[in-house]
Design a protein around this motif. Sequence first.
Motif: not given
Length: 137
Positions: A7-8, A16-17, A28-29, A123-125
């Motif tokens: 979680i980001d 979310i990933a 990535g989700l 993408i950050a997650a």
Amino acid sequence: MPRILAIDYGLKRTGIAVTDEMQIIASGLTTVESPTLIAFLKTYFTQEKVEKVLIGEPKQMNGLPSESAVIIEKFILEFVKVFPEMTVVRVDERFTSKMAFQTMIDSGLKKKQRQNKALIDEIAATILLQDYLGRKF
């Protein structure tokens, strides 16, 4: 094998990933509006087995918590109340948004697509999760 979810968390949106079932690949989700995150996770956890949740820990360059740390801590308290059985792991999220933006450039996305902040969060997650997986093995 259960998945790992990352979680980001942000005040407006949360990226979310999630890993595959073998916990090898991070993907990535989605990105959800932060006020609806708990409801989204309730649904997701009933559909998929998740072993742990990584939550980004924002830090300044000197290692001290950033201004957004208070907001994330508040979310974590709510998360733990709703999902007491879930393992929570804090992960340093410094540079993940910058890396996400650079990934978008490297992937050849056009300027308009790179302005999609929801995609940056997702993408950050994914970067946060892939980094965790890399250190795990």
